[in-house]
Design a protein around this motif. Structure first.
Motif, PDB file in Angstrom:
ATOM      1  N   THR A 156       0.821  -1.220   0.000  1.00  0.00           N
ATOM      2  CA  THR A 156       0.000   0.000   0.000  1.00  0.00           C
ATOM      3  C   THR A 156       0.852   1.266   0.000  1.00  0.00           C
ATOM      4  OG1 THR A 156      -1.636  -1.216   1.270  1.00  0.00           O
ATOM      5  CG2 THR A 156      -1.871   1.185   1.222  1.00  0.00           C
ATOM      6  N   ASP A 157       0.612   2.145  -0.964  1.00  0.00           N
ATOM      7  CA  ASP A 157       1.401   3.382  -1.058  1.00  0.00           C
ATOM      8  C   ASP A 157       0.848   4.226  -2.195  1.00  0.00           C
ATOM      9  OD1 ASP A 157       3.623   5.260  -0.841  1.00  0.00           O
ATOM     10  OD2 ASP A 157       4.761   3.627   0.055  1.00  0.00           O
ATOM     11  N   GLU A 158       1.575   5.254  -2.580  1.00  0.00           N
ATOM     12  CA  GLU A 158       1.185   6.003  -3.776  1.00  0.00           C
ATOM     13  C   GLU A 158       1.297   5.074  -4.996  1.00  0.00           C
ATOM     14  OE1 GLU A 158      -0.165   8.666  -3.156  1.00  0.00           O
ATOM     15  OE2 GLU A 158       0.601   9.066  -1.155  1.00  0.00           O
ATOM     16  N   ILE A 159       0.590   5.447  -6.083  1.00  0.00           N
ATOM     17  CA  ILE A 159       0.492   4.566  -7.261  1.00  0.00           C
ATOM     18  C   ILE A 159       1.868   4.187  -7.835  1.00  0.00           C
ATOM     19  CG2 ILE A 159      -0.459   4.341  -9.589  1.00  0.00           C
ATOM     20  CD1 ILE A 159      -2.661   4.552  -7.457  1.00  0.00           C
ATOM     21  N   ASP A 160       2.697   5.175  -8.128  1.00  0.00           N
ATOM     22  CA  ASP A 160       4.008   4.884  -8.706  1.00  0.00           C
ATOM     23  C   ASP A 160       4.825   3.983  -7.787  1.00  0.00           C
ATOM     24  OD1 ASP A 160       4.000   6.273 -11.171  1.00  0.00           O
ATOM     25  OD2 ASP A 160       4.265   8.179 -10.133  1.00  0.00           O
TER      26      ASP A 160
ATOM     27  N   MET B 144       3.613   1.874  -5.561  1.00  0.00           N
ATOM     28  CA  MET B 144       3.073   0.509  -5.556  1.00  0.00           C
ATOM     29  C   MET B 144       3.578  -0.279  -6.763  1.00  0.00           C
ATOM     30  SD  MET B 144      -0.745   0.534  -3.912  1.00  0.00           S
ATOM     31  CE  MET B 144      -1.529   1.740  -4.971  1.00  0.00           C
ATOM     32  N   TRP B 145       3.689   0.399  -7.893  1.00  0.00           N
ATOM     33  CA  TRP B 145       4.208  -0.300  -9.080  1.00  0.00           C
ATOM     34  C   TRP B 145       5.676  -0.702  -8.881  1.00  0.00           C
ATOM     35  CZ3 TRP B 145       1.680   3.623 -12.992  1.00  0.00           C
ATOM     36  CH2 TRP B 145       0.338   3.278 -13.173  1.00  0.00           C
TER      37      TRP B 145
ATOM     38  N   ILE C 150      -6.238   3.198  -0.786  1.00  0.00           N
ATOM     39  CA  ILE C 150      -5.801   3.468  -2.172  1.00  0.00           C
ATOM     40  C   ILE C 150      -6.975   3.671  -3.122  1.00  0.00           C
ATOM     41  CG2 ILE C 150      -3.640   2.208  -1.863  1.00  0.00           C
ATOM     42  CD1 ILE C 150      -4.891  -0.034  -3.632  1.00  0.00           C
TER      43      ILE C 150
ATOM     44  N   GLY D   4      -7.028   2.926  -7.364  1.00  0.00           N
ATOM     45  CA  GLY D   4      -5.706   2.477  -6.914  1.00  0.00           C
ATOM     46  C   GLY D   4      -5.584   0.968  -7.035  1.00  0.00           C
TER      47      GLY D   4
ATOM     48  N   ALA E 213      -5.245   0.046 -10.618  1.00  0.00           N
ATOM     49  CA  ALA E 213      -3.900   0.342 -11.125  1.00  0.00           C
ATOM     50  C   ALA E 213      -2.918  -0.764 -10.727  1.00  0.00           C
ATOM     51  CB  ALA E 213      -3.420   1.696 -10.603  1.00  0.00           C
TER      52      ALA E 213
ATOM     53  N   GLU F 204      -3.578  -3.835 -12.929  1.00  0.00           N
ATOM     54  CA  GLU F 204      -3.092  -3.660 -14.302  1.00  0.00           C
ATOM     55  C   GLU F 204      -1.644  -4.112 -14.473  1.00  0.00           C
ATOM     56  OE1 GLU F 204      -4.516  -2.406 -17.184  1.00  0.00           O
ATOM     57  OE2 GLU F 204      -6.431  -2.550 -16.110  1.00  0.00           O
ATOM     58  N   ARG F 205      -0.837  -3.917 -13.431  1.00  0.00           N
ATOM     59  CA  ARG F 205       0.597  -4.209 -13.582  1.00  0.00           C
ATOM     60  C   ARG F 205       1.042  -5.364 -12.698  1.00  0.00           C
ATOM     61  NH1 ARG F 205       2.921   1.377 -15.413  1.00  0.00           N
ATOM     62  NH2 ARG F 205       0.966   2.231 -16.149  1.00  0.00           N
TER      63      ARG F 205
ATOM     64  N   SER G 275       3.919   8.515   4.859  1.00  0.00           N
ATOM     65  CA  SER G 275       3.019   7.923   3.868  1.00  0.00           C
ATOM     66  C   SER G 275       1.574   8.247   4.220  1.00  0.00           C
ATOM     67  CB  SER G 275       3.221   6.400   3.848  1.00  0.00           C
ATOM     68  OG  SER G 275       2.078   5.772   3.302  1.00  0.00           O
TER      69      SER G 275
ATOM     70  N   THR H   4      -1.096   7.014   2.807  1.00  0.00           N
ATOM     71  CA  THR H   4      -1.943   5.816   2.784  1.00  0.00           C
ATOM     72  C   THR H   4      -1.811   5.035   4.085  1.00  0.00           C
ATOM     73  OG1 THR H   4      -0.181   4.697   1.573  1.00  0.00           O
ATOM     74  CG2 THR H   4      -2.018   5.545   0.264  1.00  0.00           C
TER      75      THR H   4
ATOM     76  N   ILE I 286      -6.548   5.269 -13.201  1.00  0.00           N
ATOM     77  CA  ILE I 286      -5.315   6.077 -13.156  1.00  0.00           C
ATOM     78  C   ILE I 286      -4.727   6.337 -14.546  1.00  0.00           C
ATOM     79  CG2 ILE I 286      -2.960   6.205 -12.218  1.00  0.00           C
ATOM     80  CD1 ILE I 286      -5.104   6.270 -10.020  1.00  0.00           C
TER      81      ILE I 286
ATOM     82  N   ILE J 136     -11.658   8.250  -6.503  1.00  0.00           N
ATOM     83  CA  ILE J 136     -10.298   7.875  -6.922  1.00  0.00           C
ATOM     84  C   ILE J 136      -9.350   7.695  -5.745  1.00  0.00           C
ATOM     85  CG2 ILE J 136     -10.553   9.007  -9.167  1.00  0.00           C
ATOM     86  CD1 ILE J 136      -8.626  11.214  -8.078  1.00  0.00           C
ATOM     87  N   GLY J 137      -9.749   8.110  -4.559  1.00  0.00           N
ATOM     88  CA  GLY J 137      -8.902   7.893  -3.388  1.00  0.00           C
ATOM     89  C   GLY J 137      -7.746   8.872  -3.310  1.00  0.00           C
TER      90      GLY J 137
ATOM     91  N   SER K  74      -4.564   8.228  -3.085  1.00  0.00           N
ATOM     92  CA  SER K  74      -3.426   7.933  -3.958  1.00  0.00           C
ATOM     93  C   SER K  74      -3.776   8.220  -5.423  1.00  0.00           C
ATOM     94  CB  SER K  74      -2.925   6.501  -3.761  1.00  0.00           C
ATOM     95  OG  SER K  74      -3.954   5.586  -3.986  1.00  0.00           O
TER      96      SER K  74
ATOM     97  N   ARG L  50      -3.175  11.945  -5.721  1.00  0.00           N
ATOM     98  CA  ARG L  50      -1.733  12.168  -5.740  1.00  0.00           C
ATOM     99  C   ARG L  50      -1.131  11.806  -7.100  1.00  0.00           C
ATOM    100  NH1 ARG L  50       2.705  11.613  -2.384  1.00  0.00           N
ATOM    101  NH2 ARG L  50       4.489  11.963  -3.723  1.00  0.00           N
ATOM    102  N   ALA L  51      -1.652  10.721  -7.701  1.00  0.00           N
ATOM    103  CA  ALA L  51      -1.174  10.308  -9.026  1.00  0.00           C
ATOM    104  C   ALA L  51      -1.501  11.369 -10.071  1.00  0.00           C
ATOM    105  CB  ALA L  51      -1.784   8.959  -9.414  1.00  0.00           C
TER     106      ALA L  51
END
Lengths: 422, 422
Positions: free
Chosen positions: A221-225, A227-228, A249, A253, A256, A259-260, B90, B92, B224, B249-250, B252, B255-256
């Motif tokens: 759990t974190d910001e989108i980038d 987390m990727w 998220i 979130g 996202a 997706e990856r 963080s 989140t 996202i 969208i939450g 995060s 933030r994205a």
């Protein structure tokens, strides 16, 4: 099916029909005052409509503070539908529509979204779970029984090496599944990358030595980038499961991450009580879990029977069943997920948890219920497996305990919870 | 400052001290049953602590359904702190901590998060608003007065060309700001890319002809990756503002958007009532808005005084002030945002809205309050500007109306709302 239907429990000052109409108007073509483009044609094509309204009671006081006052507050179950054309198959706009401004309407003195009937067109743009129960079993190389799981405790405070030491003990105890606590993501005292490296080293060694693969849900759990990047870290170290705190998220979130991700996604619902606790406002799990499944969760937390939390056993049972039920109202893919029981769970709750579902496609998480076994965590895990065998074979747990030492000791150690009839 | 303090309103079966301790335990090092690694050292370093507990009342019934029963339910304001080391900066994990499992505790029969005291270290990893009021004025080439805004109505149903036609009318009326409805994102009947192209063509023509730039907040809310593509679409067409439905969208998700945006971010809070409506569960806006500001919102909706929604004027006033107040408890950047008043707003509410803030750094959105003016939208906008001038100069609106025709007609047209003293 070219529409979405939402079921609400509503209460209104005066007639609840007025409240339902206000909701349908506010969330579709309605506006304050007549404006030029607000034509009958647009109302016909885009307006929401009330399918049914079943009055279930009334009271002389509003359940929630309400600016409109009345002598009587009427309560009902309302089913309201929207043309799919309003939002297409976007989960985020669906959410703004069925769970948006309506919570603030002065024409409502209580409003809970109970369920959503979604058409299978949503599958076109929403991937659903990548693994579910079958994929989880494949990742674990385990074909039988529920997954016996546990949580790293204390929630916060262990270093990566201390975490890995505990994981070693738990893996040797024969556990199937271990998860980070929701409070432990990437704090300075236990950075995620270091934790992944230390834990996966232990788990790879364990698999090489025993052939047994353990699933570890790392809390990414974190910001989108970030987390990727965290998913890349998991891949790099051969980890098989990513945990996310869904409310932190958001739906987009989770999507996202899905997706990856080439990992099983373990959906933690920290913060869930905010939606569920009040009988007068919020979102029921039956509705909520459908959105998380569409967005890609493989596992979904549902609390445990007789847990330390306040949710009743009947709600827990209904939640557990809901995540295995078909997600769409008109066919299409099932998008079934694995329910995760947790919170103060012991050998006593295994059979009731299985009985709720009628199958073994669930994760049974116990912390103290394993690590507090008087003969150690190994005996703790064995006791839970014995309880699961008994449940599968329909043998009362206390009978089975007569011939199974670890289970017998577990039943003696943990207080038998009083469970509701579900 | 090396800790975060959260202020809650709590209610507990029996002593509220027990409830506060359960919360602090559950959200830091606590666990069900004693486990091996749960040492005093870890508790000292990572445990949450109760700073203060002020009992404010009691009752013989629980406010929310609660598994633990008692003769008396005690209510208090509790301040609870966590070491920053538990989650770093963080957002989140902060959210999973201060607004996580605690809502489900059986030791609490009511729990609302009222406020958060955050240390300025959070600025290291959280960018805050990119534009705020100053950047919004610069984007609009407008140095004086509040922004007079409006919303495309009906919420859904207009095609891109119909939307652009309405925008032309509104731009010619002298509007500063126009926003999509939260229900209108990228539905099949009005695709975002087509809407952006059609609307921006009109607005560029308008600017070329008059020198006046209008801000249009396009609702880019979506998954996202799609939101990022939407931002590119905005850039391509020279748009200046992106609207997002924050709850959809939450944190995060916002933030994205902030990470890749060169546009003003207009934060819509559809769904807010779910958090705010009950006095017994939820999150107060004072706490919530800090998170959205850290994540990067430039504008934040706060409802309007005397609105169609149920929130009281005193809450609206407090919300409007909160988004302009410093975000951190110990200095650092202000991260101030512009409050957006909306919902059934007319010329009557301009002065009270300004008085709440003592400045003009706000957006005043009116739909029917502009488009319903008997002399048309142009007169509607002029009337609101006249009301803003009167407010700035401390002249009662009805006096000012004597020498200002458009304002006079507006006051005659719209019912004077009864406002609370705020």
């Amino acid at each position: 099916m070219k529409y979405v239907t939402a079921t609400y429990e509503l209460e209104s000052p005066g007639s609840v029909a007025r409240g339902a109409e206000a909701l349908a108007g506010e969330q579709s073509t309605g506006t304050f005052g007549k404006v030029a483009h607000d034509t009958d044609e647009i109302r016909a094509r885009h307006g929401a409509w009330i399918d049914s309204l079943e009055v279930i009671g009334s009271s002389d006081r509003p359940s929630l503070p309400c600016r409109i006052q009345a002598d009587r507050y009427e309560r009902a179950i309302a089913r309201i539908s929207w043309p799919l054309e309003n939002f297409g198959t976007s989960l985020t706009t669906l959410l703004s529509t069925v769970a948006g401004n309506l919570f603030e309407l002065a024409e409502l003195s209580a409003v809970r979204l109970l369920d959503l009937d979604l058409p299978s067109q949503f599958a076109d743009t929403n991937p659903g779970p990548q693994f579910g129960a079958t994929g989880t079993r494949a990742a674990l190389i385990q074909s039988e029984g529920p997954m016996i799981g546990t949580i790293i405790k204390p929630c916060v405070g262990l270093s990566p090496d201390e975490t890995a030491d505990l994981v070693k003990t738990l893996a040797e105890a024969g556990i199937d599944f271990i998860k980070d606590d929701e409070l432990q993501a990437n704090g300075p005292h236990c950075p995620l990358a270091d934790r992944v490296a230390a834990v996966m080293r232990v788990l790879h060694e364990h698999e090489a030595a025993t052939g047994k693969r353990v699933m570890y849900a790392f809390n990414i759990t974190d910001e989108i980038d970030t987390m990727w990047r965290n998913l890349d870290t998991l891949t790099e170290h051969g980890a098989n499961c990513a945990m996310v705190c869904m409310s932190s998220i958001g739906i987009s979130g989770l999507r996202a991450v899905r997706e990856r991700s080439s990992h099983v996604i373990h959906g933690h619902r920290a913060g869930w009580g905010l939606y569920s606790r009040s009988p007068d406002i919020g979102i029921g799990f039956t509705a909520w879990q459908k959105l998380w499944r569409l967005a890609g969760a493989d596992h979904l937390h549902v609390n445990g029977l007789g847990s330390k939390f306040t949710e009743s056993d009947s709600i827990v049972a209904q939640s557990a069943r809901s995540v295995q039920a078909p997600v769409f109202a008109d066919g299409g893919p099932d998008y079934a997920t694995m329910p995760v029981y947790s919170s103060a769970q012991t050998a006593w709750q295994v059979a009731p948890a299985r009985d709720v579902l009628g199958n073994d496609d669930f994760i049974f998480c116990a912390g103290g219920g394993i690590q507090g076994h008087p003969d150690g965590s190994g005996a703790g895990v064995v006791a839970l497996r014995q309880a699961a065998e008994a449940a599968r074979d329909g043998i009362p747990v206390e009978d089975y305990a007569k011939s199974h030492r670890e289970l017998k000791k577990a039943l003696e150690t943990y207080t038998r919870p009083t469970l509701e009839d579900v």
